[in-house]
Design a protein around this motif. Structure first.
Motif, short mmCIF file in Angstrom:
data_model
loop_
_atom_site.label_atom_id
_atom_site.label_comp_id
_atom_site.label_asym_id
_atom_site.label_seq_id
_atom_site.Cartn_x
_atom_site.Cartn_y
_atom_site.Cartn_z
N ILE A 1 0.82 -1.14 0.00
CA ILE A 1 -0.03 -0.10 -0.08
C ILE A 1 0.91 1.25 0.08
O ILE A 1 1.75 1.40 0.73
CB ILE A 1 -0.82 -0.01 1.32
CG1 ILE A 1 -1.98 -1.04 1.01
CG2 ILE A 1 -1.65 1.38 1.63
CD1 ILE A 1 -2.93 -1.36 2.26
N TYR B 1 -2.41 5.85 2.10
CA TYR B 1 -3.29 5.44 2.85
C TYR B 1 -3.93 6.48 3.77
O TYR B 1 -3.40 6.90 4.80
CB TYR B 1 -2.93 4.32 3.73
CG TYR B 1 -4.08 3.70 4.58
CD1 TYR B 1 -5.22 2.92 4.04
CD2 TYR B 1 -4.21 3.84 5.96
CE1 TYR B 1 -6.26 2.29 4.60
CE2 TYR B 1 -5.39 3.23 6.67
CZ TYR B 1 -6.25 2.47 6.00
OH TYR B 1 -7.38 2.25 6.81
N PRO C 1 -7.60 6.91 5.55
CA PRO C 1 -8.89 6.56 6.02
C PRO C 1 -9.81 7.88 5.98
O PRO C 1 -9.29 8.83 6.47
CB PRO C 1 -8.82 5.81 6.98
CG PRO C 1 -7.68 6.39 7.70
CD PRO C 1 -6.69 6.84 6.65
N SER D 1 -9.43 -1.16 11.26
CA SER D 1 -8.34 -1.55 10.35
C SER D 1 -7.11 -1.86 10.91
O SER D 1 -6.59 -1.57 12.09
CB SER D 1 -8.26 -0.71 9.33
OG SER D 1 -7.05 -1.20 8.38
N VAL E 1 -4.08 -1.62 8.79
CA VAL E 1 -3.22 -1.15 7.47
C VAL E 1 -2.79 0.34 8.00
O VAL E 1 -3.29 0.87 8.70
CB VAL E 1 -4.27 -1.18 6.37
CG1 VAL E 1 -3.62 -0.39 5.16
CG2 VAL E 1 -4.35 -2.55 5.92
N ILE F 1 -8.96 -5.20 4.12
CA ILE F 1 -8.00 -4.01 4.41
C ILE F 1 -8.79 -3.21 5.57
O ILE F 1 -7.87 -2.72 6.47
CB ILE F 1 -7.94 -2.96 3.27
CG1 ILE F 1 -7.49 -3.77 1.96
CG2 ILE F 1 -7.31 -1.82 3.45
CD1 ILE F 1 -7.76 -2.95 0.74
N ILE G 1 -6.79 4.74 -1.02
CA ILE G 1 -5.86 3.44 -0.86
C ILE G 1 -5.15 3.32 -2.27
O ILE G 1 -5.64 2.96 -3.08
CB ILE G 1 -6.35 2.15 -0.38
CG1 ILE G 1 -7.13 2.27 0.76
CG2 ILE G 1 -5.71 1.17 -0.20
CD1 ILE G 1 -8.42 1.20 1.28
N THR H 1 -8.95 -2.10 -4.66
CA THR H 1 -9.82 -2.38 -3.56
C THR H 1 -11.35 -2.62 -4.07
O THR H 1 -11.68 -2.24 -5.16
CB THR H 1 -9.79 -1.15 -2.58
OG1 THR H 1 -10.73 -0.08 -3.01
CG2 THR H 1 -8.33 -0.75 -2.29
#
Length: 453
Positions: free
Chosen positions: A356, A359, A361, A371, A373, A387, A413, A418
């Protein structure tokens, strides 16, 4: 009170459990495979130990190595999360023999509810509605044909040890039934080590509605309402919401009471979920199965009840009584969860493991992201492709959907494919927004890339 917990899992659920433990002032021990050495749960736990190579069978399913770490670190309890060893009665038994608390039900309850033909019989004795079908495992193809003729086609063939959408096959006539029984038995033997199968009448137009239950060691059982998991692909849940658009207050109470009776029938302890087939045309519901663990989709229940299910699991395992009575459980607002997976929805949901890049969110009022991640994290190809779980909450379904559309459009992401584009199509689809659909939604409305125009 439990003072130290080993989390026998990985990914977002391991992170979720570690966070709950920290808030309860409980020390945590993480385990990881060689592929997960850089994982977030490893970084967050107080201690972390490698328990084996990449393969789950040699790491996250390795009883010996897990118990060795548990003994070495002198933990009081093991939380199995979901998947892996969470519904393994033998593992729960070993924990008990080693004097370590298994944060979950007893081995006997796991066995009774995990073996589907036994669970079905147990529910019938408890007065919980079940779908017409065979009395336990069918002994021969001929017996299967006889039962199918009695209850009428189509029928569904189910592996008694199956789960996760495996070991299930629909037969619409005798030829399909004969072939289906043989294939399902072989598939079940290969995947679950148990070739036993049973039959049920196949109800085609239904919604998948489940009831969350909590139980303590003193015989107290409560339900926390329903979750609607009707949006599925190949029997795998993609979106979950509570309340269900198809359930009214009276039906919620009726299904909730049936779920409580189901839990009482096996002396259940901890968090569990009773899954029902809900015939939304006539209001009938039938027991499907019980998941004797925390569910992936538990956050939506937390959002509308304000009850932390992971903390309740730990407190119950510590010998505490439930923190709430049934009368104290209230439902406020609407919550929806999307499972954001590393898959390409435009290439038949092909897995998309890899590193990744960026990232970012989403956030804001009424948005929750569970998550494990972070930028630079590598999604390994060896485990499930999740994910993150994106959860939104609003006073109404309309508000929760609006927040979800906004949150999905914010979610960045980079580096892998995804399922975000798929979810955006879904939440813009008029049938989904209207709320009247069944488990065949994606067969009827495939949500292709051209729908984005």
């Amino acid at each position: 009170m439990i003072k130290k917990v080993l989390i026998a899992n990985r990914g977002e659920i391991a992170v979720r459990i570690i966070r709950a433990c920290k808030e309860l002032n409980i020390k945590t021990v993480a385990i990881f495979s060689e592929a997960d050495s850089d994982a977030l749960h490893v970084r967050l736990a107080d201690e972390a130990y490698c328990i084996g190579p990449t393969a789950s069978s040699e790491s996250y399913l390795n009883f010996t190595n897990i118990m060795s770490v548990a003994t070495l670190t002198q933990v009081d309890a093991i939380h199995p999360g979901y998947g892996f060893l969470s519904e393994n009665a033998a593992f729960a038994e070993i924990c008990a023999e080693c004097g370590i608390t298994f944060i979950g039900p007893t081995p006997d309850a796991i066995t009774q509810m995990g073996t589907k033909d036994i669970a079905r019989t147990t529910m019938q004795k408890a007065g919980v509605p079940t779908v017409p079908g065979s009395d336990g495992i069918i002994e021969s193809v001929e017996e299967g044909i006889s039962i199918a003729e009695e209850i009428g086609y189509p029928v569904i063939i189910k592996a008694t040890a199956g789960g996760g959408g495996k070991g299930i096959r629909v037969a619409r006539d005798q030829a399909e039934l004969q072939k289906g029984i043989s294939i399902t038995q072989k598939e079940a033997k290969l995947n679950f080590g148990n070739s036993g199968v049973y039959l049920e009448k196949y109800i085609e137009d239904f919604r998948h509605v489940e009831i969350q239950v909590l139980a303590d060691k003193y015989g107290n059982v409560i339900h926390l309402g329903e979750r609607d998991c009707t949006i599925q692909r190949r029997l795998q849940k993609l979106v979950e919401e509570t309340p269900s658009p198809a359930i009214n207050e009276e039906k919620r109470r009726e299904m909730g009471e049936a779920a409580v009776q189901a839990a009482l029938a096996v002396n259940y302890v901890g968090a569990g979920t009773i899954e029902f087939i809900y015939d939304h045309r006539n209001g009938n519901f039938y027991f499907m199965e019980m998941n004797t663990r925390i569910q992936v989709e538990h956050p939506v229940t937390e959002m509308v009840t304000g009850i932390d299910l992971i903390k309740e699991q730990i407190l119950v395992a510590s010998g505490e009584k439930l923190s709430y009575t049934q009368e104290e459980v209230t439902f406020k607002g609407w919550a929806i969860e999307c499972r954001i997976n590393a898959e390409n929805p435009d290439r038949n949901f092909m897995p998309s493991p890899g590193k990744i890049g960026m990232y970012l969110p989403p956030g804001g009022f009424g948005v929750r992201v569970d998550s494990a991640v972070f930028p630079g994290y590598v999604i390994p190809p060896y485990y499930d492709s999740m994910i993150a779980k994106l959860i939104t909450y609003g006073d109404t379904r309309e508000e929760a959907i609006a927040k979800m559309k906004r949150a999905l459009s914010e979610f960045v992401i980079e580096g892998i494919d995804t399922t975000i584009p798929f979810h955006l199509r879904l939440f813009n689809h008029e049938v989904f927004v209207h709320g009247d659909f069944n488990t065949k939604f994606l067969e009827d409305y495939p949500l292709k890339q051209e729908d984005d125009a």
